[in-house]
Design a protein around this motif. Structure first.
Motif: not given
Length: 172
Positions: A34-38, A41-45
């Motif tokens: 979940a931390n890797r996915e977050a 997502q932050r890097a993409a946004a």
């Protein structure tokens, strides 16, 4: 029934203090995922380009406000009144107040204008409260009265300053 009795009769292994439980390793793995996915997502946004940061943090000196030629000074040069100018039917006297002390200070400045067609001096008061050390407070006083229609160059400006340390102080 014999099979179920035999299964329940089998000795159970007790967990030791250092042994990871199967449930906690599954939870840790899920949290890590979940931390890797977050992070992804932050890097993409995230916005592209340079990070936003102040470009100019310079604190202007009293003479850098473009008010023109000084007409009067007080408080050892901390308070400066500049040549008055006519704006929209009133006389405007620009002022800079520079706090050169190590404490926050309140200033009360009385600006007196004499000369021209006036019979008596005109005094206007302005306040600058809680001026931080090393900073300059730009302000102005506006005079709207009969008799100030003369050229600003023919007027004499005098200043009287009352200065006191900010009552709530910088006690840390």
């Amino acid at each position: 029934m014999a099979a179920s009795q035999a299964a329940s009769a089998a000795p159970r292994q007790t967990a030791q203090a250092g042994d990871p439980s199967p449930e906690s390793s599954d939870v840790d793995e899920a949290m890590a995922e979940a931390n890797r996915e977050a992070d992804e997502q932050r890097a993409a946004a995230a916005a592209s380009g340079e990070p936003v940061a102040p470009r100019d943090t310079h604190i202007p000196a009293p003479g850098e406000y473009g008010f023109g030629k000084p007409a009067a000074t007080a408080q050892h040069g901390e308070v400066v009144a500049y040549t008055p100018r006519h704006e929209s039917g009133r006389l405007t006297v620009p002022i800079t107040i520079h706090n050169g002390s190590d404490d926050r200070v309140n200033y009360r400045v009385e600006v007196t204008v004499v000369g021209g067609n006036q019979d008596s001096p005109i005094t206007v008061t302005t306040n600058a409260n809680n001026v931080f050390p090393g900073t300059t407070w730009p302000t102005q006083v506006d005079i709207t009265t009969a008799g100030v229609t003369t050229s600003p160059a023919n007027l004499q400006i005098s200043l009287e300053v009352v200065q006191d340390v900010y009552p709530y102080g910088d006690g840390h």
